[in-house]
Design a protein around this motif. Structure first.
Motif, PDB file in Angstrom:
ATOM      1  N   GLY A 118     -36.297  87.252 -10.999  1.00 53.20           N
ATOM      2  CA  GLY A 118     -35.225  86.947 -12.025  1.00 53.20           C
ATOM      3  C   GLY A 118     -34.229  87.310 -12.605  1.00 53.20           C
ATOM      4  N   GLU A 119     -33.172  87.417 -11.737  1.00 59.32           N
ATOM      5  CA  GLU A 119     -31.806  87.993 -12.350  1.00 59.32           C
ATOM      6  C   GLU A 119     -31.216  87.686 -13.369  1.00 59.32           C
ATOM      7  OE1 GLU A 119     -29.962  90.826 -11.144  1.00 59.32           O
ATOM      8  OE2 GLU A 119     -31.400  89.852  -9.110  1.00 59.32           O
ATOM      9  N   PHE A 120     -31.419  88.961 -14.269  1.00 56.45           N
ATOM     10  CA  PHE A 120     -30.902  88.522 -15.616  1.00 56.45           C
ATOM     11  C   PHE A 120     -29.518  89.049 -15.388  1.00 56.45           C
ATOM     12  CE2 PHE A 120     -32.601  88.445 -20.104  1.00 56.45           C
ATOM     13  CZ  PHE A 120     -31.542  88.839 -21.179  1.00 56.45           C
ATOM     14  N   GLN A 121     -28.548  88.498 -14.749  1.00 58.70           N
ATOM     15  CA  GLN A 121     -26.976  88.465 -14.585  1.00 58.70           C
ATOM     16  C   GLN A 121     -26.458  88.470 -15.223  1.00 58.70           C
ATOM     17  OE1 GLN A 121     -24.085  90.046 -12.307  1.00 58.70           O
ATOM     18  NE2 GLN A 121     -23.487  87.495 -12.733  1.00 58.70           N
ATOM     19  N   TYR A 122     -25.831  89.426 -15.569  1.00 61.80           N
ATOM     20  CA  TYR A 122     -24.550  89.393 -16.711  1.00 61.80           C
ATOM     21  C   TYR A 122     -22.726  89.707 -16.618  1.00 61.80           C
ATOM     22  CZ  TYR A 122     -26.505  93.352 -18.540  1.00 61.80           C
ATOM     23  OH  TYR A 122     -27.008  95.095 -18.856  1.00 61.80           O
ATOM     24  N   LEU A 123     -22.781  90.481 -14.778  1.00 62.07           N
ATOM     25  CA  LEU A 123     -21.577  90.789 -14.467  1.00 62.07           C
ATOM     26  C   LEU A 123     -20.428  89.442 -14.353  1.00 62.07           C
ATOM     27  CD1 LEU A 123     -22.618  93.989 -12.565  1.00 62.07           C
ATOM     28  CD2 LEU A 123     -21.844  93.666 -14.888  1.00 62.07           C
ATOM     29  N   HIS A 124     -19.818  88.807 -15.442  1.00 59.56           N
ATOM     30  CA  HIS A 124     -19.521  87.659 -14.708  1.00 59.56           C
ATOM     31  C   HIS A 124     -18.205  87.278 -14.343  1.00 59.56           C
ATOM     32  CE1 HIS A 124     -23.216  85.634 -16.001  1.00 59.56           C
ATOM     33  NE2 HIS A 124     -22.985  85.937 -17.460  1.00 59.56           N
ATOM     34  N   PRO A 230     -35.937  77.518 -17.916  1.00 61.23           N
ATOM     35  CA  PRO A 230     -36.688  79.122 -18.445  1.00 61.23           C
ATOM     36  C   PRO A 230     -35.146  79.671 -19.100  1.00 61.23           C
ATOM     37  CG  PRO A 230     -36.023  78.694 -16.269  1.00 61.23           C
ATOM     38  CD  PRO A 230     -36.310  77.566 -16.034  1.00 61.23           C
ATOM     39  N   ILE A 231     -35.759  80.093 -20.608  1.00 59.90           N
ATOM     40  CA  ILE A 231     -34.834  80.762 -21.134  1.00 59.90           C
ATOM     41  C   ILE A 231     -35.257  82.280 -21.487  1.00 59.90           C
ATOM     42  CG2 ILE A 231     -33.335  80.849 -23.191  1.00 59.90           C
ATOM     43  CD1 ILE A 231     -34.450  78.098 -23.885  1.00 59.90           C
ATOM     44  N   HIS A 232     -34.977  83.540 -21.198  1.00 58.21           N
ATOM     45  CA  HIS A 232     -34.667  84.822 -20.761  1.00 58.21           C
ATOM     46  C   HIS A 232     -33.654  85.383 -22.187  1.00 58.21           C
ATOM     47  CE1 HIS A 232     -37.818  85.164 -16.997  1.00 58.21           C
ATOM     48  NE2 HIS A 232     -37.525  84.003 -17.367  1.00 58.21           N
ATOM     49  N   VAL A 233     -34.998  86.202 -23.157  1.00 64.74           N
ATOM     50  CA  VAL A 233     -34.073  87.063 -23.830  1.00 64.74           C
ATOM     51  C   VAL A 233     -34.378  88.394 -24.195  1.00 64.74           C
ATOM     52  CG1 VAL A 233     -35.438  85.701 -25.473  1.00 64.74           C
ATOM     53  CG2 VAL A 233     -33.090  86.662 -26.295  1.00 64.74           C
ATOM     54  N   HIS A 234     -33.226  88.897 -24.207  1.00 63.70           N
ATOM     55  CA  HIS A 234     -33.981  90.135 -24.755  1.00 63.70           C
ATOM     56  C   HIS A 234     -34.122  90.587 -26.108  1.00 63.70           C
ATOM     57  CE1 HIS A 234     -30.967  92.031 -21.549  1.00 63.70           C
ATOM     58  NE2 HIS A 234     -32.854  93.143 -21.287  1.00 63.70           N
ATOM     59  N   TRP A 267     -40.525  80.179 -22.481  1.00 64.16           N
ATOM     60  CA  TRP A 267     -39.369  80.941 -23.908  1.00 64.16           C
ATOM     61  C   TRP A 267     -40.121  82.016 -22.634  1.00 64.16           C
ATOM     62  CZ3 TRP A 267     -35.135  81.720 -26.742  1.00 64.16           C
ATOM     63  CH2 TRP A 267     -34.777  80.241 -27.651  1.00 64.16           C
ATOM     64  N   THR A 268     -38.995  83.600 -22.502  1.00 63.44           N
ATOM     65  CA  THR A 268     -40.039  85.096 -22.286  1.00 63.44           C
ATOM     66  C   THR A 268     -39.231  85.756 -22.953  1.00 63.44           C
ATOM     67  OG1 THR A 268     -39.982  84.058 -20.170  1.00 63.44           O
ATOM     68  CG2 THR A 268     -40.150  86.382 -20.737  1.00 63.44           C
ATOM     69  N   ALA A 269     -39.784  86.181 -23.941  1.00 59.52           N
ATOM     70  CA  ALA A 269     -39.576  87.538 -25.006  1.00 59.52           C
ATOM     71  C   ALA A 269     -39.634  89.290 -23.857  1.00 59.52           C
ATOM     72  CB  ALA A 269     -40.226  87.366 -25.572  1.00 59.52           C
ATOM     73  N   ILE A 270     -38.244  89.301 -23.493  1.00 57.70           N
ATOM     74  CA  ILE A 270     -38.197  90.336 -22.490  1.00 57.70           C
ATOM     75  C   ILE A 270     -37.923  91.540 -23.398  1.00 57.70           C
ATOM     76  CG2 ILE A 270     -36.793  92.054 -20.956  1.00 57.70           C
ATOM     77  CD1 ILE A 270     -37.298  89.432 -19.808  1.00 57.70           C
ATOM     78  N   HIS A 271     -39.047  92.877 -23.616  1.00 60.85           N
ATOM     79  CA  HIS A 271     -39.034  93.689 -23.929  1.00 60.85           C
ATOM     80  C   HIS A 271     -40.474  93.571 -25.463  1.00 60.85           C
ATOM     81  CE1 HIS A 271     -36.793  95.455 -21.652  1.00 60.85           C
ATOM     82  NE2 HIS A 271     -36.151  95.394 -21.662  1.00 60.85           N
ATOM     83  N   ALA A 272     -39.536  92.602 -26.447  1.00 63.48           N
ATOM     84  CA  ALA A 272     -40.427  92.577 -27.419  1.00 63.48           C
ATOM     85  C   ALA A 272     -41.131  94.035 -27.921  1.00 63.48           C
ATOM     86  CB  ALA A 272     -41.597  91.435 -27.590  1.00 63.48           C
TER      87      ALA A 272
END
Length: 455
Positions: A118-124, A230-234, A267-272
């Motif tokens: 699951g690549e949480f990719q923020y270098l746009h 899917p929605i993933h969020v720190h 939803w995936t809550a990353i870390h929590a």
């Protein structure tokens, strides 16, 4: 791809551990049958077959800085000082560099027993913040890296618009990350076109955090997505994040997220990491998956996830390697269990009941949660699912006299990556006797990228 058969000495299936197992795979890489006995024409791999693990949280660009943030600064070191160092590295990677770094990382994932990332990719954007001609350029490079490595990927382009709660201005180090809704949705659309018809590619989104998006912006984006994307969020990774959220809204991050959104297993809550008992129970009951990255969380000094309480409420978990301090499903599951033991002065904290194997309980939970989080047809060696299989080396001295759950416990708590011998993804045998099929060319490109980045 032609249909194939693989034979294993034993395999972990939904029916439990089976001996002398043949798995038949169709031309699309899906499992058609699982039978006992040596099937005619089957490739004999002899080892202990387990479902390959999804890795639900990856920042591929951070593989570049591995080992380069372990020197003490002049003041107190924290997640926030690490973040400033990470921004400095993130501003340097070109699209070509990211593809090379990601491909090397994905090889390392496969060799450890992961089969989906699951690549949480923020270098746009370009280093100065100027958009590329194709706004999805950097995420497409992750697709290309995944294809070269042969790993499944759920790409999660990151929605990032602000520098703090309440729409604060971003800082200079975040300039490659920033998008408004229209441009961000163009990235999602371009990725969806490239994923169409590709069995190993899926697309979701990753609102970075409630610091970086407002609820209004996130609702606007979600309304334009397919219903099941899917929605993933720190969320709630750091104490300061919790304190800042309370100061802004009067609510803690998990409370604020649940106030504004109807969470579910999309939803995936990353870390929590930092939740009250009430938040822990509410998040578990929501169906959202807790995406845990124990080795990274330990490296960054995040804290300890309340796993005993969360899993006691039947909360779903998954694991990820995040900043890739180590890349190993065994090590992350081990760290998750050990963190609970250290906090509570106990043993076998997450076994789930008397007589149960801790490794098996953790592995089963992370498989189920990871498959849901990735929205990929994986997580079991069973007909109708993709043939993503990790094979442990039954001949390794650490596994002498071990079978079934005892072999799984030995892998997780003692053997780690040394016990992974072969990996199959979608029926393709991508790791053979600990060697990736494209290992040399991918390592060559990675070393070339490091040379460019060091100049």
């Amino acid at each position: 791809m032609e249909s194939r058969k693989f034979h294993f000495a034993s395999a972990l299936t939904p029916q439990g551990w089976l001996s002398d197992v043949t798995v038949s795979v169709d031309g699309q890489g899906m499992i058609s049958t699982v039978q006992t006995g040596a099937g005619e024409g089957a490739e004999r791999l002899s080892g202990i077959a387990v479902p390959a693990m999804p890795n639900v949280h990856s920042h591929a660009h951070q593989r570049f800085m591995l080992g380069l943030a372990e020197r003490a600064g002049p003041g107190a070191d924290s997640f926030w000082t690490w973040r400033e160092a990470m921004y400095g590295f993130a501003l340097r990677l070109s699209p070509e560099d990211l593809e090379a770094v990601a491909a090397q990382l994905y090889v390392e994932m496969l060799k450890s027993g992961f089969s989906v990332v699951g690549e949480f990719q923020y270098l746009h954007h370009q280093p100065d913040g100027t958009p590329y001609a194709d706004p999805a350029e950097m995420s497409l490079r992750c697709f290309a890296a995944a294809q070269h490595a042969g790993i499944g990927i759920t790409i999660l382009p990151t929605l990032y618009a602000f520098g703090g709660f309440g729409g604060q201005d971003p800082v200079a180090g975040q300039r490659r990350f920033l998008n408004k809704a229209e441009r961000f949705l163009k990235i999602v659309d371009n990725l969806s076109i490239q994923a169409g018809g590709h069995a190993l590619r899926h697309v979701g989104i990753s609102p970075h955090s409630l610091r970086a998006v407002t609820p209004e912006l996130l609702r606007e984006v979600i309304s334009a997505l397919p219903e099941n994307a899917p929605i993933h969020v720190h969320v709630a990774e750091q104490v300061k994040e919790v304190e800042d959220c309370l100061a802004f809204s009067g609510r803690r991050p998990v409370e604020l997220l649940m106030q504004h959104f109807d969470l579910s297993d999309r939803w995936t809550a990353i870390h929590a990491t930092h939740m009250t008992a009430a938040e822990t129970a509410a998040l578990a009951r929501s169906g959202a998956i807790a995406g845990l990255c124990p080795t990274t969380e330990a490296n960054l000094g995040d804290g300890i996830f309340p796993a005993t309480g969360f899993m006691g409420e039947r909360g779903a978990i998954a694991i990820g390697s995040d900043s890739h301090i180590t890349v190993s499903p065994a090590e992350d599951l081990r760290m998750l269990e050990y963190s609970q033991r250290l906090r509570d002065l106990t043993r076998n904290a997450l076994a789930g009941g008397p007589g149960r194997s801790t490794g098996r309980s953790l592995y089963d939970a992370a498989l189920t949660g990871g498959a849901r989080s990735m929205r990929q047809p994986v997580g079991a060696i069973a007909p109708g699912l993709r043939a993503d299989i990790t094979i442990l080396d039954a001949a390794h001295p650490l596994l002498a006299g071990r079978a079934g759950d005892a072999a799984l416990d030995t892998w997780i708590f003692s053997g780690g990556n040394a016990l992974v011998k072969d990996v199959i993804v979608g029926g393709a045998h991508v790791v053979k006797d600990r060697h990736h099929i494209h290992e040399e060319t991918i390592a060559r490109d990675f070393r070339a990228a490091l040379r460019r980045l060091d100049t």
